[in-house]
Motif scaffolding. Structure first.
Motif, PDB file in Angstrom:
ATOM      1  N   ALA A  45       7.462  -3.539  -7.658  1.00  0.00           N
ATOM      2  CA  ALA A  45       6.567  -2.521  -7.101  1.00  0.00           C
ATOM      3  C   ALA A  45       6.013  -1.570  -8.165  1.00  0.00           C
ATOM      4  O   ALA A  45       5.260  -0.655  -7.847  1.00  0.00           O
ATOM      5  N   GLN A  46       6.362  -1.800  -9.420  1.00  0.00           N
ATOM      6  CA  GLN A  46       5.883  -0.915 -10.485  1.00  0.00           C
ATOM      7  C   GLN A  46       4.391  -1.118 -10.721  1.00  0.00           C
ATOM      8  O   GLN A  46       3.840  -2.180 -10.478  1.00  0.00           O
ATOM      9  N   LYS A  58       1.989   0.403  -9.150  1.00  0.00           N
ATOM     10  CA  LYS A  58       1.208   0.521  -7.915  1.00  0.00           C
ATOM     11  C   LYS A  58       1.108   1.968  -7.424  1.00  0.00           C
ATOM     12  O   LYS A  58       0.635   2.218  -6.325  1.00  0.00           O
ATOM     13  N   SER A 102       0.818  -1.202   0.000  1.00  0.00           N
ATOM     14  CA  SER A 102       0.000   0.000   0.000  1.00  0.00           C
ATOM     15  C   SER A 102       0.854   1.255   0.000  1.00  0.00           C
ATOM     16  O   SER A 102       1.874   1.321   0.693  1.00  0.00           O
ATOM     17  N   LYS A 103       0.416   2.257  -0.776  1.00  0.00           N
ATOM     18  CA  LYS A 103       1.137   3.526  -0.833  1.00  0.00           C
ATOM     19  C   LYS A 103       1.143   4.209   0.530  1.00  0.00           C
ATOM     20  O   LYS A 103       2.067   4.951   0.843  1.00  0.00           O
TER      21      LYS A 103
END
Length: 157
Positions: free
Chosen positions: A75-76, A78, A2-3
């Motif tokens: 992680a790209q 997202k 999650s960001k």
């Protein structure tokens, strides 16, 4: 992932720079070393793993350039690249900069779209930049990377 759980911090010890990430955006270790010496390197950490990197270099009294921005392949897609761009914008606005500059290759289609969505506008093209400054040819999206497209964001808006 999650960001909201992403933490960005200034890297004090450049010997800890995440070269595997930096090299995703710039294959030249020599180029990376040159701008690490004059810039500020930030790392994006998620669950104690470095998933992103950002290098900012002051150009003049009112301008800063993003010399490198990269997100790990896992992680790209997202939204972490967007978070890093907004973080850079915030830092530069806080310091009173009027513009934020970023350059990318003519073959970097996804990056060009992202940067423009985040308010950057094409300023100019440095013809043959990658041909003149890199020993090995660079290919991305089936296109040879030859020219640097320079984009600029007005931070006074």
């Amino acid at each position: 992932m999650s960001k909201q759980n992403l933490h960005i911090e200034l890297l004090e010890d450049l010997s800890e720079a995440p070269f595997e990430l930096l090299e995703l955006a710039d294959p030249s270790r020599e180029q990376i070393m040159s701008y690490l010496k004059t810039g500020h390197c930030y790392v994006a950490i998620l669950a104690s793993e470095v998933v992103g990197v950002l290098v900012l270099t002051k150009i003049d009294q009112t301008s800063t350039e993003i010399k490198n921005i990269a997100v790990s392949e896992s992680a790209q897609g997202k939204g972490f690249g967007k978070v890093l761009l907004r973080y850079a914008t915030n830092i530069c606005q806080t310091k009173g900069d009027h513009k934020l500059i970023i350059g990318t290759g003519n073959s970097s289609i996804g990056q060009l779209a992202l940067y423009q969505k985040e308010g950057f506008e094409i300023k100019n093209i440095k013809k043959n930049f990658f041909l003149d400054n890199y020993d090995e040819p660079i290919f991305e999206n089936g296109i040879q990377c030859k020219h640097m497209i320079v984009l600029e964001k007005d931070l006074r808006k």
